[in-house]
Design a protein around this motif. Structure first.
Motif, short mmCIF file in Angstrom:
data_model
loop_
_atom_site.label_atom_id
_atom_site.label_comp_id
_atom_site.label_asym_id
_atom_site.label_seq_id
_atom_site.Cartn_x
_atom_site.Cartn_y
_atom_site.Cartn_z
N SER A 88 0.83 -1.22 0.00
CA SER A 88 0.00 0.00 0.00
C SER A 88 0.86 1.26 0.00
O SER A 88 0.51 2.25 -0.64
CB SER A 88 -0.97 0.00 1.18
N ALA A 89 2.00 1.24 0.69
CA ALA A 89 2.89 2.40 0.70
C ALA A 89 3.57 2.59 -0.66
O ALA A 89 3.86 3.71 -1.06
CB ALA A 89 3.94 2.27 1.79
N ALA A 90 3.81 1.49 -1.36
CA ALA A 90 4.47 1.56 -2.66
C ALA A 90 3.50 1.88 -3.80
O ALA A 90 3.93 2.04 -4.94
CB ALA A 90 5.19 0.25 -2.95
N ASP A 91 2.22 1.97 -3.48
CA ASP A 91 1.19 2.25 -4.48
C ASP A 91 0.47 3.55 -4.11
O ASP A 91 -0.70 3.55 -3.71
CB ASP A 91 0.20 1.08 -4.52
N PRO A 92 1.16 4.71 -4.25
CA PRO A 92 0.57 5.97 -3.77
C PRO A 92 -0.70 6.38 -4.51
O PRO A 92 -1.54 7.07 -3.94
CB PRO A 92 1.69 6.99 -3.97
N ASP A 93 -0.86 5.95 -5.75
CA ASP A 93 -2.08 6.31 -6.48
C ASP A 93 -3.23 5.34 -6.21
O ASP A 93 -4.33 5.52 -6.70
CB ASP A 93 -1.82 6.47 -7.98
N LYS A 147 6.73 0.80 -12.68
CA LYS A 147 8.18 0.89 -12.56
C LYS A 147 8.62 2.11 -11.74
O LYS A 147 9.55 2.03 -10.94
CB LYS A 147 8.85 0.92 -13.93
N ALA A 148 7.96 3.24 -11.94
CA ALA A 148 8.32 4.45 -11.20
C ALA A 148 8.03 4.29 -9.71
O ALA A 148 8.82 4.72 -8.87
CB ALA A 148 7.58 5.66 -11.77
N GLU A 149 6.91 3.67 -9.38
CA GLU A 149 6.58 3.44 -7.98
C GLU A 149 7.57 2.45 -7.34
O GLU A 149 7.96 2.61 -6.18
CB GLU A 149 5.14 2.93 -7.85
N TYR A 150 7.95 1.43 -8.10
CA TYR A 150 8.93 0.46 -7.60
C TYR A 150 10.28 1.15 -7.39
O TYR A 150 10.94 0.93 -6.37
CB TYR A 150 9.07 -0.71 -8.59
#
Length: 132
Positions: free
Chosen positions: A80-85, A92-95
């Motif tokens: 959930s923290a790695a998926d801000p949207d 890839k940008a979130e990762y």
């Protein structure tokens, strides 16, 4: 004879304990070599990001350029923290942002690199989970 046997046994146990303590540092050193193309003994953020790009591709078997919760299950990540949207996937940008945050946490001296001792910490292990 019994005293000699006890001393030998005690010495063996002490040596075994020392080896067990040294094992994470050895493992971290081996991990660094695989992630350290410039062979300076540390991993920079750019080296971590490059390794993370390879890991992302390996985690994305359907090739849709995103990771869903099932695909990301094997990495040490707070989904959930790695998926801000909050779209239910990590692109890839979130990762890459998750790697950057994990790198910052694994680099407490803020020298811009993570060394074997830092990889041996819980934060370093989290970073390794994302990039290896």
């Amino acid at each position: 004879m019994a005293v000699s046997l006890r001393i030998t046994t005690y010495a063996s146990l002490v040596a075994l304990g020392a080896a067990c303590v040294a094992l994470p540092a050895f493992a971290a050193t081996a991990n660094i070599k695989a992630l350290d193309p410039d062979n300076d003994g540390t991993v920079s953020l750019s080296e971590a990001q490059a390794a993370g790009a390879h890991k992302f591709a390996a985690l994305d078997p359907d090739g849709d350029r995103t990771l869903d919760a099932k695909e990301a299950k094997s990495v040490l990540i707070d989904f959930s923290a790695a998926d801000p949207d909050k779209d239910g996937t990590i692109d890839k940008a979130e990762y890459a942002a998750a790697i950057a945050a994990a790198f910052k946490a694994a680099d407490p001296d803020a020298d811009g690199t993570v060394d074997a001792a830092e990889f041996a910490t819980p934060a370093g292990q989290k970073l390794l989970g994302l990039i290896q």
